[in-house]
Write a protein that holds these residues in place. Structure first.
Motif, PDB file in Angstrom:
ATOM      1  N   PRO A  36       0.945  -2.864  -6.813  1.00  0.00           N
ATOM      2  CA  PRO A  36       1.831  -1.806  -6.308  1.00  0.00           C
ATOM      3  C   PRO A  36       1.374  -1.235  -4.969  1.00  0.00           C
ATOM      4  O   PRO A  36       2.193  -1.002  -4.070  1.00  0.00           O
ATOM      5  N   ALA A  37       0.049  -0.999  -4.820  1.00  0.00           N
ATOM      6  CA  ALA A  37      -0.457  -0.451  -3.558  1.00  0.00           C
ATOM      7  C   ALA A  37      -0.237  -1.430  -2.409  1.00  0.00           C
ATOM      8  O   ALA A  37       0.146  -1.028  -1.296  1.00  0.00           O
ATOM      9  N   GLY A  39       2.101  -3.728  -2.275  1.00  0.00           N
ATOM     10  CA  GLY A  39       3.528  -3.765  -2.025  1.00  0.00           C
ATOM     11  C   GLY A  39       4.003  -2.604  -1.176  1.00  0.00           C
ATOM     12  O   GLY A  39       4.814  -2.771  -0.254  1.00  0.00           O
ATOM     13  N   HIS A  40       3.489  -1.402  -1.465  1.00  0.00           N
ATOM     14  CA  HIS A  40       3.913  -0.229  -0.701  1.00  0.00           C
ATOM     15  C   HIS A  40       3.393  -0.284   0.731  1.00  0.00           C
ATOM     16  O   HIS A  40       4.118   0.065   1.674  1.00  0.00           O
ATOM     17  N   GLU A  41       2.131  -0.706   0.926  1.00  0.00           N
ATOM     18  CA  GLU A  41       1.582  -0.714   2.283  1.00  0.00           C
ATOM     19  C   GLU A  41       2.297  -1.711   3.180  1.00  0.00           C
ATOM     20  O   GLU A  41       2.552  -1.433   4.361  1.00  0.00           O
ATOM     21  N   GLY A  43       5.320  -3.134   2.480  1.00  0.00           N
ATOM     22  CA  GLY A  43       6.750  -3.216   2.247  1.00  0.00           C
ATOM     23  C   GLY A  43       7.142  -4.543   1.625  1.00  0.00           C
ATOM     24  O   GLY A  43       8.195  -5.118   1.947  1.00  0.00           O
ATOM     25  N   GLU A 286       4.626   1.882 -11.471  1.00  0.00           N
ATOM     26  CA  GLU A 286       5.854   2.203 -10.745  1.00  0.00           C
ATOM     27  C   GLU A 286       6.880   2.925 -11.607  1.00  0.00           C
ATOM     28  O   GLU A 286       7.695   3.690 -11.086  1.00  0.00           O
ATOM     29  N   LEU A 418      10.921  -1.383  -7.132  1.00  0.00           N
ATOM     30  CA  LEU A 418      11.132  -0.076  -6.520  1.00  0.00           C
ATOM     31  C   LEU A 418      12.244   0.710  -7.220  1.00  0.00           C
ATOM     32  O   LEU A 418      12.469   1.871  -6.906  1.00  0.00           O
TER      33      LEU A 418
END
Length: 481
Positions: A36-37, A39-41, A43, A286, A418
């Protein structure tokens, strides 16, 4: 000169072997928590996260058997040390990755290093300790490596929460430096004097490229050409292995119905585990609001249960034969995975997560020891090493394919993680698919696995490096024997 377990040099050898195996185990189990981290950093979409996991498994699974042969031929300490250095350099590249593509490429390089070091970590113990102490040394190696696998998700979650996901890769560098130093100073070189002829590099390249093509075709929505090319290369690999004088995969082992059936059960069970436990950290973080540390700790009871029950399960299977447990175990695993469908937006640990984890841990404890011993007992003892290696690679390939296929099969699109509601629906579908597959694996074992008249003892060190956190599984040895 062979070493004893209690000698100072023997302890250094064990420490180096455990350290090498541990960095690969910790890294493999921590990465899922970091998805998840990451993926967020960056995008990243679901397909990108799949590649972060599968690029590593691709090169590891494709080159593992070749790496074992290289160690036998050119020196186990040498290949092990090269693997450690390679893994460390690739870890540094992962830590400084600037986008998803660079991280995926660095993870593929990490898999090459892991393939080089993994067989050596166990083969060295087999080669340098006196016969009377090998079981004790390998048991210690297995237990300590299992602890590392269990620590991985928690350590990864803590590093992510305290600083950055990049530290789960950077932490490998000092450990690798210590392992290389200890290997150079204390591990005597060893080779297999009977390992003659050319190493089957062609077979390793064919199977690796074939896996790349198949995986790309399964992950990418427009990857049909790659899938076809991958299948052609896999077919070429089988044909090559049938005719080359020194195959990396001795196909004659599959003439044993027991060996083939056990590997089919392995493929289904570990594929289901790999797919479900790839998605679980995403669901917990998430959707259910878990922190990385909480997600990392959520599966810890599985390791505890296996440490408490696996030896007893092996002893029971030695008395009654493997079929009852290889039937009941996968069905219990399936029930545990099916209970994942109860995990929703609240994600209450005691009522939604823990029951599934407890049943899953019990199922794995029932399954793993008889599965490993059945693979080893199905072939002549001189082929025990390669039989274990094949079973190891089957488990890795199963997880690889499951991570590639399962999200699409469950309707999880690129940005699904997301959208909490959409991801939960897809996760529940995926959990049920995996549950049904495990139940079918248990039924397959019931009709194909036979109880031999005299079952061998089930060694406590038999385990497969788990493809996902933090499951300690069947044997991590390769073709070193």
């Amino acid at each position: 000169m062979l070493l004893t377990y209690g000698s100072a040099q023997g302890r250094w050898v064990l420490a180096a072997a455990v350290g090498g195996s541990a960095i690969a185990s910790i890294d493999a189990t921590a990465v899922n928590i970091a998805l998840p981290a990451i993926g967020h950093e960056f995008g990243a979409g679901m397909e990108d996260l799949q590649w972060v996991v599968t690029s590593y498994t691709l090169t590891l699974a494709g080159l593992l058997l070749v790496a074992g042969a290289l160690g036998d031929r050119y020196g186990r300490r040498r290949v092990f040390s090269i693997g450690i250095v390679w893994f460390a350099v690739a870890s540094l590249l992962c830590a400084v990755a600037w986008n998803t593509e660079s991280l995926i490429a660095a993870r593929a390089l990490q898999g090459v290093g892991a393939a080089l070091l993994t067989p050596g970590s166990l083969a060295i113990l087999e080669a340098v300790f006196v016969p009377a102490d090998r079981g004790r040394a390998i048991g210690s190696w297995s237990g300590l490596t299992g602890v590392a696998s269990a620590i991985g998700p928690f350590l990864g979650g803590w590093l992510i929460q305290a600083a950055s996901w990049r530290l789960i890769f950077a932490i490998n560098l000092p450990i690798a430096a210590a392992v290389v130093w200890a290997a150079h100073r204390h591990i005597p070189e060893s080779r297999d004097p009977e390992a003659t002829g050319r190493v089957d590099v062609t077979g390793g390249v064919l199977v690796t490229l074939g896996l790349v093509g198949v995986t790309y075709g399964l992950i990418q929505s427009v990857g049909w050409l790659a899938l076809i090319v991958g299948l052609v290369l896999m077919t070429a690999f089988v044909l090559w292995e049938r005719h080359t004088p020194s195959p990396v995969l001795p196909l004659h082992l599959f003439r044993s119905t027991q060996f083939t059936a056990t590997n089919l059960v392995t493929f289904v069970v570990y594929g289901a585990l790999g797919g479900a436990l790839f998605l679980l950290p995403l669901q917990l973080q998430e959707v259910s609001g878990y922190t990385p540390v909480q997600a990392g700790l959520s599966l810890l009871p599985i390791t505890i249960i296996m440490l408490l029950l696996s030896a007893r399960s092996g002893a029971l299977a030695a008395r009654i034969g493997p079929r009852p447990q290889m039937t009941a175990g996968p069905i219990l695993v399936g029930i545990g995975l099916g209970l994942f469908t109860r995990i929703g937006s609240g994600g209450d640990y005691l009522t939604e997560v823990l029951p599934a984890v407890l049943v899953l841990g019990l199922g794995l404890s029932v399954t793993v020891a008889p599965l490993t011993a059945t693979v080893l007992a199905a072939v002549p003892s001189r082929h025990a090493g390669v039989a274990s290696a094949v079973n190891n690679d089957v488990a890795r390939a199963a997880a690889l394919i499951a991570v590639a296929v399962l999200p699409a099969a469950a309707g999880l699109t690129s940005a699904a993680y997301l959208d909490a509601a959409l991801f939960t629906d897809g996760f529940h579908t995926a959990a049920m698919i995996c549950a049904v597959l495990c139940v079918l694996a248990g039924l397959l074992a019931a009709v194909t696995i036979r109880n031999c008249a005299s079952q061998p003892a089930y060694p406590p060190h038999c385990r497969l490096d788990a493809p996902v956190p933090p499951v300690t599984t069947a044997s991590a040895s390769t073709s070193e024997d």
